[in-house]
Scaffold this motif. Structure first.
Motif, PDB file in Angstrom:
ATOM      1  N   LEU A  74     -36.082  -6.467  20.211  1.00  0.00           N
ATOM      2  CA  LEU A  74     -36.358  -5.951  21.552  1.00  0.00           C
ATOM      3  C   LEU A  74     -35.966  -6.927  22.655  1.00  0.00           C
ATOM      4  CD1 LEU A  74     -39.915  -4.409  21.024  1.00  0.00           C
ATOM      5  CD2 LEU A  74     -37.801  -3.165  21.471  1.00  0.00           C
ATOM      6  N   ILE A  75     -35.925  -8.207  22.308  1.00  0.00           N
ATOM      7  CA  ILE A  75     -35.725  -9.236  23.337  1.00  0.00           C
ATOM      8  C   ILE A  75     -34.263  -9.671  23.366  1.00  0.00           C
ATOM      9  CG2 ILE A  75     -36.469 -11.495  24.151  1.00  0.00           C
ATOM     10  CD1 ILE A  75     -38.826  -9.700  23.925  1.00  0.00           C
ATOM     11  N   PRO A  76     -33.621  -9.540  24.527  1.00  0.00           N
ATOM     12  CA  PRO A  76     -32.248 -10.055  24.608  1.00  0.00           C
ATOM     13  C   PRO A  76     -32.227 -11.579  24.533  1.00  0.00           C
ATOM     14  CG  PRO A  76     -32.978  -9.148  26.731  1.00  0.00           C
ATOM     15  CD  PRO A  76     -34.089  -8.938  25.773  1.00  0.00           C
ATOM     16  N   ARG A  77     -31.133 -12.140  24.084  1.00  0.00           N
ATOM     17  CA  ARG A  77     -31.034 -13.586  23.946  1.00  0.00           C
ATOM     18  C   ARG A  77     -30.893 -14.286  25.292  1.00  0.00           C
ATOM     19  NH1 ARG A  77     -33.438 -14.235  20.511  1.00  0.00           N
ATOM     20  NH2 ARG A  77     -33.132 -13.435  18.420  1.00  0.00           N
ATOM     21  N   ASN A  78     -30.359 -13.543  26.249  1.00  0.00           N
ATOM     22  CA  ASN A  78     -30.079 -14.117  27.558  1.00  0.00           C
ATOM     23  C   ASN A  78     -31.340 -14.681  28.218  1.00  0.00           C
ATOM     24  OD1 ASN A  78     -29.722 -14.210  30.462  1.00  0.00           O
ATOM     25  ND2 ASN A  78     -27.747 -13.234  30.070  1.00  0.00           N
ATOM     26  N   SER A  92     -34.371 -12.067  29.276  1.00  0.00           N
ATOM     27  CA  SER A  92     -35.523 -11.912  28.381  1.00  0.00           C
ATOM     28  C   SER A  92     -36.881 -11.885  29.099  1.00  0.00           C
ATOM     29  CB  SER A  92     -35.489 -12.964  27.280  1.00  0.00           C
ATOM     30  OG  SER A  92     -35.480 -14.251  27.807  1.00  0.00           O
ATOM     31  N   PRO A  93     -37.124 -12.726  30.136  1.00  0.00           N
ATOM     32  CA  PRO A  93     -38.417 -12.581  30.820  1.00  0.00           C
ATOM     33  C   PRO A  93     -38.576 -11.227  31.506  1.00  0.00           C
ATOM     34  CG  PRO A  93     -37.439 -14.701  31.326  1.00  0.00           C
ATOM     35  CD  PRO A  93     -36.373 -13.891  30.639  1.00  0.00           C
ATOM     36  N   VAL A  94     -37.464 -10.619  31.929  1.00  0.00           N
ATOM     37  CA  VAL A  94     -37.546  -9.299  32.561  1.00  0.00           C
ATOM     38  C   VAL A  94     -38.067  -8.288  31.545  1.00  0.00           C
ATOM     39  CG1 VAL A  94     -36.259  -7.475  33.721  1.00  0.00           C
ATOM     40  CG2 VAL A  94     -35.656  -9.868  34.132  1.00  0.00           C
ATOM     41  N   ALA A 103     -41.708  -8.790  30.973  1.00  0.00           N
ATOM     42  CA  ALA A 103     -42.570  -8.259  32.029  1.00  0.00           C
ATOM     43  C   ALA A 103     -42.884  -6.777  31.813  1.00  0.00           C
ATOM     44  CB  ALA A 103     -41.908  -8.466  33.391  1.00  0.00           C
ATOM     45  N   PHE A 104     -42.012  -6.080  31.065  1.00  0.00           N
ATOM     46  CA  PHE A 104     -42.243  -4.654  30.822  1.00  0.00           C
ATOM     47  C   PHE A 104     -42.861  -4.357  29.454  1.00  0.00           C
ATOM     48  CE2 PHE A 104     -39.176  -4.416  34.271  1.00  0.00           C
ATOM     49  CZ  PHE A 104     -39.707  -3.405  35.043  1.00  0.00           C
ATOM     50  N   LEU A 105     -43.058  -5.411  28.640  1.00  0.00           N
ATOM     51  CA  LEU A 105     -43.572  -5.201  27.283  1.00  0.00           C
ATOM     52  C   LEU A 105     -44.953  -4.544  27.258  1.00  0.00           C
ATOM     53  CD1 LEU A 105     -42.677  -8.299  25.050  1.00  0.00           C
ATOM     54  CD2 LEU A 105     -41.923  -5.935  24.811  1.00  0.00           C
ATOM     55  N   VAL A 152     -40.694 -15.334  27.607  1.00  0.00           N
ATOM     56  CA  VAL A 152     -41.054 -13.922  27.471  1.00  0.00           C
ATOM     57  C   VAL A 152     -42.563 -13.775  27.375  1.00  0.00           C
ATOM     58  CG1 VAL A 152     -40.629 -11.833  26.176  1.00  0.00           C
ATOM     59  CG2 VAL A 152     -38.953 -13.656  26.137  1.00  0.00           C
ATOM     60  N   GLY A 153     -43.182 -14.673  26.567  1.00  0.00           N
ATOM     61  CA  GLY A 153     -44.636 -14.630  26.387  1.00  0.00           C
ATOM     62  C   GLY A 153     -45.356 -14.814  27.711  1.00  0.00           C
ATOM     63  N   VAL A 154     -44.880 -15.758  28.518  1.00  0.00           N
ATOM     64  CA  VAL A 154     -45.528 -16.028  29.799  1.00  0.00           C
ATOM     65  C   VAL A 154     -45.353 -14.841  30.746  1.00  0.00           C
ATOM     66  CG1 VAL A 154     -45.394 -17.457  31.877  1.00  0.00           C
ATOM     67  CG2 VAL A 154     -45.479 -18.529  29.628  1.00  0.00           C
TER      68      VAL A 154
END
Lengths: 253, 339
Positions: free
Chosen positions: B80-84, B88-90, B93-95, B122-124
């Motif tokens: 689900l998470i892009p490597r970029n 990835s934080p974007v 934020a929608f997870l 991503v976690g943050v």
């Protein structure tokens, strides 16, 4: 291989059942039973808006589920899945606090002694309710409905002579004139964390005979008058009787 | 070992919190001229009110956490998470829409995701945004405010702040600098162990593992909730609302006051909109938005829970960055938009 094995912060419990494991089970089941008792005795409405009662059913269910599973593992350790993480007595006793407070302190709603700031106005619900307070029969309006009516009429004089039948607790401050008090309620949107006190001003010659915080049913009619230096509709008390605390002590906006 | 010095520090913090709380309770009891039984009764009602309202969300969160542990593999999330680094934080934020948890429940889920090897940034971003970016809060905010500047502003600002703080962590943070040792090992040790462990298992075994994880996490996170609730209930019994409201019309002061109130009251993000309604008449729009954006990210309760997985320095940044960002946007709105 267990992921916890190499973590220094976590200890593996011995294979036999530890006393902490028992306490954990008791706490989970205890909290489940506590939620059921709170729901069953109706004291849930001392704590949260009735609208969210279903959440407490969910909580009771999950507590009992986790407790039952924990009990199964205590009784049949050979069937346990995964390794037990031992919990310190400190961590367990912190979780016991709500259970202890809930069991030992008699459940009571917020009353006159918890009033910090009492308001005589209430915001009109923008999107929340579809029923206008004007559509409610004046005699069925509660304290909150009346405050909303106060907020929406262009001139208080329109309310002169309108009858009202209100239940609330008696609230007065030392600065109130001897013949005035407020019929007060707490409104609770979610839980008592957002409780705020509201009240309808009342004129009653025998006010000194009333006890602060006592639940009363008041009948009378409004007349524009002075209250705390403001011009407001003041309920002219025709009859007043002491009643039991209602099943829902708070009003839900 | 390092763990011992940390254990000592943590014990010290718990003791300091306990003593501080006892002192506040004592001052509160002495300064309000009411008898002890009345104060205990009010305190108990306020405490249990928050606990009863928050417990189901904490339980749902720990259950979600247990189910994620049992059934979701690191691969599933990695897909689900892009490597970029920027993208990835974007996504993080929608997870919240996939893992719908509120602020009480988000911390155990995030810890679990870190154990699964989720990138820190991503976690943050997820940690800060999930309490607002989920279906329940969307509905409650809509009911309170309708479709308008508050609803749209709340969601846009929350995503913006979460993504920006996520980016900060993407560039500067490594796991060993950020997490407490107990949360750290599986992340540092690479994700191979975690992957091996979470290969697909039977539904029954997985479910029982989920239940076990959920009750462990309930006790882990529950003590932070209880301590935070004790503190919040104490402050509610002590600090008069008038004192706070008297501070409230200035474009600067009102924002700071509402942020402080959000922090102190620790009201759950699913219902804080209704609380904010009470301030709409008296407080600036910028301050209301700051309350609704900052409160779900950081309050007493979540700070104590952050403390369970992050090192103290990082907890400080997790408070400071959202605080400054929401302060600035709140100020900007008050000074520039005629709302």
């Amino acid at each position: 291989m267990d992921i916890y094995q190499n973590i220094p912060g976590l200890n593996l419990a011995p294979q036999r059942t530890s006393p902490q494991m028992w306490l954990k089970t008791v706490l989970l089941l205890g909290l489940g039973v506590y939620f059921i008792v709170v729901i069953g005795t109706g004291s849930l409405t001392n704590y949260i808006n009735e609208r969210f009662a279903w959440l407490s059913y969910v909580a009771a269910g999950i507590f009992l589920l986790l407790g039952a599973h924990s009990l199964y593992m205590v009784l049949r350790p050979e069937h346990a899945v995964g390794k037990d993480r031992s919990l310190s007595w400190g961590a367990l006793s912190v979780i016991a606090i709500p259970l202890v407070l809930g069991t030992l302190v008699p459940s009571r709603p917020l009353g006159a002694e918890s009033v910090d700031r009492i308001s005589t106005s209430a915001a009109i619900n923008a999107a929340g309710s579809s029923i206008s307070q004007f559509e409610i029969d004046p005699l069925n309006r509660n304290v909150l409905d009346w405050l909303r009516v106060f907020n929406s009429v262009p001139d208080f004089a329109e309310l002169n002579g309108q009858p009202a039948d209100l239940i609330g607790f008696v609230y007065s401050e030392p600065t109130f004139p001897e013949d005035q008090f407020m019929i007060a309620r707490f409104t609770v949107s979610c839980c008592v964390a957002d409780a705020s006190a509201i009240g309808v001003p009342a004129f009653y010659a025998d006010t000194p005979t009333l006890t602060q915080g006592q639940w009363v049913r008041v009948q009378g009619a409004f007349q524009v008058g002075q209250f705390r230096g403001d011009v407001l509709p003041v309920l002219q008390v025709a009859s007043i009787e002491v009643v039991d605390q209602p099943e829902h002590p708070y009003l839900y906006p | 070992m390092q763990r011992d010095s940390f254990g000592g520090l943590r014990n010290l913090l718990w003791w300091a919190a306990g003593v501080g709380l006892a002192a506040v309770v004592l001052v509160a009891a002495l300064s309000s001229g009411q008898d002890a039984a009345t104060i205990l009764s009010i305190f108990s009602t306020r405490f249990l009110g928050i606990f009863i309202e928050a417990a189901p969300f904490l339980l749902l969160g720990t259950l979600a956490s247990g189910l994620i542990e049992a059934f979701v593999t690191a691969d599933d999330i990695a897909r689900l998470i892009p490597r970029n680094k920027f993208a990835s934080p974007v996504v993080g934020a929608f997870l919240g829409f996939l893992f719908p948890v509120c602020e009480c429940g988000v911390v155990p889920v995030v810890r679990r995701l870190f154990l699964k090897g989720l990138p820190m940034s991503v976690g943050v971003a997820f940690l800060l945004s999930a309490p607002v970016i989920n279906p329940i809060v969307l509905v409650s905010t809509y009911v309170a405010f309708g479709v308008g500047p508050i609803l749209i502003g709340r969601f846009v600002l929350t995503i913006a702040v979460a993504v920006i703080v996520g980016w900060v962590f993407a560039f500067s943070a490594r796991p060993e600098h950020v997490l407490r040792p107990a949360s750290l090992v599986p992340v540092m040790g690479g994700s191979s162990d975690v992957l091996k462990l979470t290969s697909r298992k039977s539904f029954g075994t997985g479910l029982r593992e989920a239940l076990r994880t959920a009750s462990d996490e309930f006790f882990d996170m529950g003590r932070y909730l209880v301590l935070g609730t004790l503190l919040a209930a104490t402050l509610q019994t002590l600090v008069s609302q008038d004192t706070l409201l008297a501070l409230g019309r200035g474009p600067v002061v009102s924002v700071v006051v509402m942020q402080g109130l959000a922090f102190l009251l620790s009201v759950c993000s699913t219902v804080d909109s209704f609380l904010a309604l009470a301030f709409v008449g008296t407080f600036t729009t910028g301050s209301i938005l700051s309350f609704l954006v900052f409160g779900p990210m950081v309050d007493i309760k979540s700070t104590l829970m952050f403390n369970g997985i992050f090192k103290p320095r990082i907890v400080f940044y997790l408070i400071l960055l959202p605080f400054l960002l929401t302060l600035l946007t709140g100020l900007w709105i008050n000074l520039n938009l005629p709302l």
